[in-house]
Design an enzyme around this catalytic site. Structure first.
Site, mmCIF file in Angstrom:
data_model
loop_
_atom_site.group_PDB
_atom_site.id
_atom_site.type_symbol
_atom_site.label_atom_id
_atom_site.label_comp_id
_atom_site.label_asym_id
_atom_site.label_seq_id
_atom_site.Cartn_x
_atom_site.Cartn_y
_atom_site.Cartn_z
ATOM 1 C CB SER A 84 -5.893 -19.051 0.950
ATOM 2 O OG SER A 84 -5.836 -20.595 0.098
ATOM 3 C CD GLU A 115 -11.329 -7.120 5.053
ATOM 4 O OE1 GLU A 115 -12.102 -6.553 5.802
ATOM 5 O OE2 GLU A 115 -10.980 -7.552 5.346
ATOM 6 C CE LYS A 117 -4.084 -10.830 -0.427
ATOM 7 N NZ LYS A 117 -2.791 -10.335 0.198
ATOM 8 C CG ASP A 119 2.574 -7.251 1.635
ATOM 9 O OD1 ASP A 119 2.539 -8.829 1.839
ATOM 10 O OD2 ASP A 119 3.657 -7.219 0.730
ATOM 11 C CD GLU A 175 -2.574 -10.975 6.945
ATOM 12 O OE1 GLU A 175 -3.106 -11.622 6.928
ATOM 13 O OE2 GLU A 175 -1.680 -10.740 5.573
ATOM 14 C CE1 TYR A 227 -7.627 -12.565 7.411
ATOM 15 C CE2 TYR A 227 -6.474 -10.723 7.830
ATOM 16 C CZ TYR A 227 -6.910 -12.323 7.271
ATOM 17 O OH TYR A 227 -5.393 -12.664 7.606
ATOM 18 C CE LYS A 295 -12.273 -11.105 4.102
ATOM 19 N NZ LYS A 295 -11.233 -10.833 5.835
ATOM 20 C CE LYS A 319 -1.044 -9.852 -4.625
ATOM 21 N NZ LYS A 319 -1.011 -11.790 -4.240
ATOM 22 C CB CYS A 413 31.640 14.304 -21.835
ATOM 23 S SG CYS A 413 29.659 15.020 -22.586
ATOM 24 C CB CYS A 416 29.995 17.171 -25.602
ATOM 25 S SG CYS A 416 30.727 17.775 -23.961
ATOM 26 C CB CYS A 431 29.157 16.156 -19.024
ATOM 27 S SG CYS A 431 29.702 17.317 -20.370
ATOM 28 C CB CYS A 437 27.868 19.536 -22.955
ATOM 29 S SG CYS A 437 26.775 18.082 -22.573
HETATM 30 O O1 D41 Z 1 -5.245 -8.044 4.976
HETATM 31 C C1 D41 Z 1 -5.156 -9.595 4.633
HETATM 32 N N1 D41 Z 1 -4.184 -9.994 3.696
HETATM 33 C C2 D41 Z 1 -6.231 -10.289 5.062
HETATM 34 C C3 D41 Z 1 -6.065 -11.559 4.530
HETATM 35 C C4 D41 Z 1 -8.045 -9.813 4.864
HETATM 36 N N2 D41 Z 1 -8.124 -8.531 5.052
HETATM 37 N N3 D41 Z 1 -8.549 -10.461 4.422
HETATM 38 C C5 D41 Z 1 -8.464 -11.425 4.590
HETATM 39 N N4 D41 Z 1 -9.510 -13.299 4.579
HETATM 40 C C6 D41 Z 1 -9.825 -14.061 4.415
HETATM 41 C C7 D41 Z 1 -10.871 -15.340 4.926
HETATM 42 C C8 D41 Z 1 -11.925 -14.637 3.371
HETATM 43 C C9 D41 Z 1 -10.344 -16.875 4.172
HETATM 44 C C10 D41 Z 1 -10.514 -15.307 5.838
HETATM 45 C C11 D41 Z 1 -6.945 -12.587 4.477
HETATM 46 C C12 D41 Z 1 -7.389 -13.756 4.347
HETATM 47 N N5 D41 Z 1 -8.366 -14.612 4.603
HETATM 48 C C13 D41 Z 1 -6.089 -14.760 4.372
HETATM 49 N N6 D41 Z 1 -4.447 -13.963 4.427
HETATM 50 C C14 D41 Z 1 -3.482 -15.032 4.633
HETATM 51 C C15 D41 Z 1 -4.463 -16.389 3.726
HETATM 52 C C16 D41 Z 1 -5.729 -16.706 4.130
#
Ligand code: D41
Length: 675
Positions: A84, A115, A117, A119, A175, A227, A295, A319, A413, A416, A431, A437
């Site tokens: 993670s 890059e 992230k 969702d 993802e 990724y 990274k 985040k 109102c 007023c 009103c 008013c």
């Molecule tokens: O875009 C993402 N959600 C994202 C998730 C990303 N751009 N890079 C990620 N890189 C990793 C590692 C570095 C562990 C290969 C990840 C995740 N992990 C990740 N997403 C969910 C758990 C881990």
């Protein structure tokens, strides 16, 4: 039937060609051929395969869907655990991360690959000898679910890698997500079929990938960005020797889709600059993201850093502030706007959301309060996204205290005490106090003074409230009676600012009719309509005496606006205020009519699709433009008419969906001849 040499070669060639076009479309984002050509090749392959079933292979693009529904998913053990990401919530966290990495590596600088992230949800894809053999969810990182049948239906996942130089075994991670547009489409389709609505793209993606019937997954607009890497064996494992960004480059060559927002940046400063850039463009990206990921770019440095407690020391998720948070609703206040509209506003226990502390959030109107059943004392979800006004999204019912009461809109109102009216078919309660008013009067004055209206510099909202409290503004025209002595007595008003304000008031009096009309704040008369009214009538007198039918002739003016304008000028109080404003010096050059804006089709937007018998497209376009119309290439809700010729394209379908008026050739010619 046994296939002739020619047919079997054709099958192979078609698959290669389709794979190539897929790569151009999904990975390079640069399709070489129109969709129709792709479909044609696809159908050719389909019919050849139907003729020779023995030649069908599992990696053929025709074989994405086909598997039968499962009873349950089987478990997949991840040979290399899926780690993670460690999180940072501010710039300090990023600097700490970078400093620690530098110390461990004994270096001064580090290059990072940055890059977005996404969702969505993390998956693993396993390719053996270039063929996709398994797809799995991340699960707890050690083992997940086998969703091979489902990932095969995702068009941006290649069933076979391109080229011949991919490693014998290659496991990539990425993802799976749904774009904003895909999400809107999906929920619309769900609504149409009476299915359930998804709360957000993430839930929709997760729910779609975990379907036992792959036909359902196939109908969902899932996408992927790759990724990361897991198990690698055999030739080309040199991808593990260079940099992460070079590895992504190789992935793309093999037909794997990676994020287009990937950049290499130096040190924490470079990462933070990337974060700010993405943050500023966040709402414009076609998919939702909840932050960015940095990274360490050199793979040998990644190895040297290793991992702690399930997260690599070489990667960091930075985040964005959450756009939704929970808080307690302390009360509901009803605000009165410029045109008398009553808006229920939630008073909240202060909460940090979307990068700011929020204490008020709109509840929109009575219907919304009723639909969400928001009550005082409730714990509510508050959303603040980008520049939009914070709003109460929903109530956390499980946290509702005992003995709460439904909210009811007041019948009088709150400012007023005039009667509140709610015209049939409208969501807004209003009103009826008009400019008696105080709330409406103050809002009207604030609007009058605003930049795009009379542009009275220095006359801010607070000052308007102060002046009104002192009883100095019984109507707009009183602004131009203000003297230095009047202002000097006000709190926080220095001599200099008082003088500046008097000058600004004076300056604002030389204006244009369009600005003046806009400043009056007639309901539904925005800047564009005000300009149309001014251009068409030329003189205020003309406009003040115009009948509704005449007003409706004006470009941009429909029956509602015509009615509002007519009512406004018939009201004697309004006429009196206008007379006083002019007496006190308001002036504009009169009778200058902008002929361009007077053409019969001014303000109308046309889209042409298909071919016309009587004239070419350029000619049709020229004719429309000569009448003042705008001609554009794509259909939107703002399009006034779509002219539909023979063999219309997707624009006609779009027009139908949006309910835009469509004209066939006959109707189009009639319209031209009438103007
Ligand atoms: O875009 C993402 N959600 C994202 C998730 C990303 N751009 N890079 C990620 N890189 C990793 C590692 C570095 C562990 C290969 C990840 C995740 N992990 C990740 N997403 C969910 C758990 C881990």
């Amino acid at each position: 039937m046994a296939a002739g040499d020619q047919d079997s070669r054709r099958i192979v060639a078609l698959r290669e060609e389709l794979a190539h076009h897929n790569h151009c479309y999904y990975v390079l984002d640069a399709p070489e051929v129109p969709d129709a050509e792709y479909d044609r090749l696809f159908r050719q392959l389909q019919s050849l395969e139907e003729k020779y079933p023995a030649l069908v292979t599992p990696d053929s693009p025709t074989q994405r869907v086909g598997a039968k529904p499962l009873k349950a998913f089987s478990e997949v053990h991840h040979g290399v655990p899926m780690l993670s990401l460690a999180n940072a919530f501010d710039e300090g966290g990023v600097k700490d991360f970078h400093r620690r990495a530098c110390e461990r590596l004994g270096v001064e600088h580090i290059d990072y690959s940055c890059e977005t992230k996404l969702d969505g949800l993390a998956v693993s894809l396993l390719y053996e000898n270039g063929v996709l053999v398994r797809g799995a969810t991340r699960g707890d990182g050690r083992s997940g679910e086998d969703v091979t049948q489902n990932v095969r239906t995702i068009d941006s996942i290649p069933l076979r890698l391109l080229g011949k130089d991919a490693p014998r075994v290659l496991e990539v991670r990425g993802e799976v997500f749904i774009s904003r547009a895909g999400f809107a489409r999906l929920n619309r389709a769900q609504r149409a079929e009476g299915g359930k609505q998804f709360a957000n793209p993430r839930n929709a993606a997760a729910g779609s990938l975990r379907q036992l019937d792959p036909r359902i997954t196939a109908a969902r607009p899932l996408e992927i960005y790759i990724y990361g890497v897991g198990v690698v064996e055999g030739p080309a494992d040199e991808i593990l020797a260079g940099t992460y960004s070079a590895m992504l480059e190789r992935f793309r060559d093999w037909g794997l889709r990676t994020s287009p927002e990937t950049r290499v940046a130096r040190d924490a400063e470079g990462c933070i600059a990337y974060y700010r850039d993405i943050m500023a463009r966040r709402d414009k990206l076609p998919y939702e993201i909840d932050g960015v990921v940095y990274k360490v770019n050199r793979l040998d440095q990644q190895d040297a850093l290793g991992a702690v407690s399930r997260a690599p020391r070489w990667a960091l998720a930075h985040k964005f502030p959450a756009q939704e948070e929970m808080t307690v609703l302390k009360g509901i206040e009803v605000q009165v706007g410029r045109t008398g509209t009553l808006t229920p506003v939630a008073r909240l226990e202060p909460v940090f959301v979307g990068g700011a502390t929020v204490t008020n959030a709109t509840l929109h109107n009575q219907d919304e309060v009723k639909r969400k059943d928001v009550r005082i004392g409730d714990t509510v979800v508050v959303r603040r996204a980008g520049d939009v006004i914070p709003e109460v999204v929903s109530v956390v019912m499980s946290k509702r205290p005992k003995h709460t009461r439904r909210f009811k809109m007041p019948e009088r109102c709150p400012v007023c005490d005039s009667k509140v009216e709610r015209p049939e078919g409208e969501s807004a309660a209003r009103c009826t106090g008009g400019l008696y008013c105080a709330a409406q009067r103050r809002e009207a004055i604030k609007h009058f003074a605003s930049r795009r209206a009379m542009d009275i510099e220095g006359l801010g909202d607070k000052l308007v409230d102060q002046l009104d409290e002192q009883g100095m503004l019984s109507d707009l025209s009183d602004l131009y009676r203000l003297k230095l002595e009047d202002l000097a007595g006000l709190e926080r008003m220095g001599e200099k600012s008082a003088k500046n304000l008097i000058d600004a008031l004076k300056k604002s009096q030389s204006t244009t009719l369009a600005r003046f009309l806009y400043a009056l704040g007639i309901r539904d008369v925005g800047e564009t309509t005000a300009r149309s009214l001014a251009n068409y009538c030329g003189k205020l007198e003309t406009l003040m005496h115009a009948e509704e039918e005449v007003l409706q002739e004006i470009p941009d003016v429909g029956p509602v606006v015509a009615g509002n304008v007519h009512t406004f000028f018939r009201e004697s109080h309004n006429r009196q205020v206008i007379r006083k404003l002019i007496k006190r010096g308001m002036n504009w050059p009169e009778g200058v009519v902008d002929r361009d804006k007077l053409q019969p089709l001014s303000g109308k937007t046309f889209v042409l699709t298909g071919t016309l018998d009587s004239m070419g497209r350029d000619e049709a376009k020229a004719k429309l433009q000569a009448l003042g119309a705008k001609v554009t290439g794509s259909v939107s809700a703002k399009t006034s008419y779509v002219v539909v010729g023979v063999d219309p394209g997707s624009k006609a379908t779009k027009a139908e969906q949006l309910g835009v008026v469509m004209l066939d050739e006959k109707a189009f010619l009639k319209l031209l001849s009438k103007k």
